[in-house]
Design a protein around this motif. Structure first.
Motif, PDB file in Angstrom:
ATOM      1  N   PRO A  57      53.035  41.975  41.644  1.00 20.17           N
ATOM      2  CA  PRO A  57      51.909  42.495  40.860  1.00 20.17           C
ATOM      3  C   PRO A  57      50.636  41.657  41.001  1.00 20.17           C
ATOM      4  N   HIS A  58      50.798  40.357  41.237  1.00 18.50           N
ATOM      5  CA  HIS A  58      49.621  39.499  41.426  1.00 18.50           C
ATOM      6  C   HIS A  58      48.824  39.968  42.646  1.00 18.50           C
ATOM      7  N   ALA A  59      49.553  40.295  43.722  1.00 23.09           N
ATOM      8  CA  ALA A  59      48.894  40.788  44.939  1.00 23.09           C
ATOM      9  C   ALA A  59      48.235  42.140  44.686  1.00 23.09           C
ATOM     10  N   VAL A  60      48.888  42.995  43.914  1.00 24.34           N
ATOM     11  CA  VAL A  60      48.300  44.314  43.607  1.00 24.34           C
ATOM     12  C   VAL A  60      46.989  44.129  42.845  1.00 24.34           C
ATOM     13  N   TRP A  95      54.823  42.689  34.613  1.00 22.19           N
ATOM     14  CA  TRP A  95      53.949  43.285  35.635  1.00 22.19           C
ATOM     15  C   TRP A  95      52.477  43.123  35.235  1.00 22.19           C
ATOM     16  N   LEU A  96      52.177  43.437  33.973  1.00 20.01           N
ATOM     17  CA  LEU A  96      50.786  43.359  33.514  1.00 20.01           C
ATOM     18  C   LEU A  96      50.244  41.935  33.602  1.00 20.01           C
ATOM     19  N   LYS A  97      51.094  40.963  33.304  1.00 19.67           N
ATOM     20  CA  LYS A  97      50.673  39.572  33.356  1.00 19.67           C
ATOM     21  C   LYS A  97      50.314  39.179  34.789  1.00 19.67           C
ATOM     22  N   GLY A  98      51.198  39.486  35.733  1.00 21.71           N
ATOM     23  CA  GLY A  98      50.940  39.152  37.136  1.00 21.71           C
ATOM     24  C   GLY A  98      49.728  39.913  37.667  1.00 21.71           C
ATOM     25  N   TYR A 104      42.028  38.821  37.998  1.00 21.78           N
ATOM     26  CA  TYR A 104      41.045  37.809  37.586  1.00 21.78           C
ATOM     27  C   TYR A 104      40.871  36.717  38.648  1.00 21.78           C
ATOM     28  N   ASP A 105      41.942  36.406  39.382  1.00 21.40           N
ATOM     29  CA  ASP A 105      41.807  35.391  40.446  1.00 21.40           C
ATOM     30  C   ASP A 105      40.804  35.866  41.493  1.00 21.40           C
ATOM     31  N   CYS A 106      40.889  37.152  41.852  1.00 18.05           N
ATOM     32  CA  CYS A 106      39.947  37.681  42.843  1.00 18.05           C
ATOM     33  C   CYS A 106      38.541  37.719  42.240  1.00 18.05           C
TER      34      CYS A 106
END
Ligand code: ADP
Ligand code: MG
Length: 305
Positions: A57-60, A95-98, A104-106
């Motif tokens: 999910p982080h990548a998504v 999922w929502l957390k990742g 936000y990282d992007c």
């Protein structure tokens, strides 16, 4: 009520970059910088179609922002903020957390704020991001500006994402999952390029959009295509499939006069730029290899094909 707790928990971070009013009211408020045009685009990612359901999910989250910033960069503009329309089949906190972390990282990497959106329940996980940016009046770089004699250039390397899609788990999967929008380069190119597009559906198809909009043709030297070392030993057909027809590169393809090309080269730019061909009066996309004309047919990704 769940909707509001999702927004507050995952999408209402306080630190923002030059926003008058962000998440929380009926709309967001921004003050346009003087003499600037607003640049807006939207892109949707559908689970199962644009990414496998089990994608990190982080990548998504990262990619849903990155693909939009890439469109803003392809106009020569500076990205400013995004809106997020999220359709979720169920509330999955992990999922929502990742996802929100990746998003936000992007945003942080490119100085962009999440200023609003919409959250709904639906049978399909769908992520639609709208990005906003600014550019000085009349400075945007369109697809329609290519001129006969222009050099054709591309940033970074092409074909990595398509290679990764066929070699899941390979190191290059990072290029598929975490594309780098070429924001800084795009903004520099507003002073050099006659036309520009970002490569999302494959170099051949996306360059084709420039050619059609500009009513010109092109000749590409396939020996000049910039590729990662991992792709060097591939059999030629496969290599060309990945580099010319593979999607998801999110590199910039642009054209500029030979004089502007020399001027651009004298800048210190972090992103590699490679000259791969020339704009011609003769319509169509042609290829050369070892100075010989090559007959190649390539199609990029089409959603309704
Ligand atoms: P309205 O009903 O007036 O459209 P909502 O209740 O949908 O407002 O949203 C409340 C606030 O939360 C708004 O500021 C909206 O922009 C924001 N918002 C809703 N969903 C998201 C989301 N997924 N990400 C960021 N902001 C969101
Ligand atoms: Mg309202």
């Amino acid at each position: 009520m769940a909707e509001f707790s999702i927004i507050d928990t995952y999408f209402n971070r306080k630190n923002q970059y030059s926003v008058d009013l962000g998440v929380g009211d009926d709309s967001a408020l921004l003050t346009p910088p003087p003499q600037q045009q607003l640049v807006i685009c939207a892109d949707t990612l559908v689970a199962g179609r644009h990414f496998p359901l089990d994608t990190n999910p982080h990548a998504v989250g990262w990619k849903s922002v990155a693909v939009n910033l890439s469109d803003i960069a392809a106009m020569g503009a500076k990205p400013h903020s995004i809106l997020l329309a999220l359709s979720l089949p169920q509330i999955d906190h992990a999922w929502l957390k990742g996802f929100s972390q990746g998003l936000y990282d992007c945003c942080d990497q490119f100085g962009v704020s999440l200023i609003g959106g919409d959250t709904t329940q639906s049978p399909h996980l769908t992520i639609s991001v709208t990005a906003l940016g600014w550019i000085e009046q009349g400075k945007s770089v369109l697809r329609s500006g290519a001129k006969v004699g222009d050099y054709i250039c591309v940033s970074g390397t092409v074909g990595d994402a398509a290679f990764a899609l066929h070699h899941l788990g390979h190191l290059l999967q990072k290029r598929l999952d975490y594309p780098t929008p070429r924001c800084e380069l795009g903004n520099i190119l507003k002073n050099y390029a006659n036309s520009m597009i970002d490569i999302s559906d494959g170099l051949a198809q996306d360059l084709g959009h420039i050619l059609k909009a500009s009513n010109v043709g092109a000749i590409l030297d396939i020996d000049q295509l910039p590729i990662s070392p991992e792709l060097e030993n591939l059999e030629q057909n496969k290599l060309l499939q990945y580099t010319l027809a593979g999607g998801d590169d999110y590199e910039l393809c642009f054209t500029l006069s030979p004089e502007k090309y020399e001027a651009l080269k004298s800048n210190k730019i972090d992103t590699p730029i490679t000259k791969i061909g020339k704009i011609t009066q003769e319509l169509g996309l042609h290829f050369t290899q070892n100075n010989q004309l090559q007959l190649l047919e390539f199609n990029g990704y089409q959603h309704f094909a």
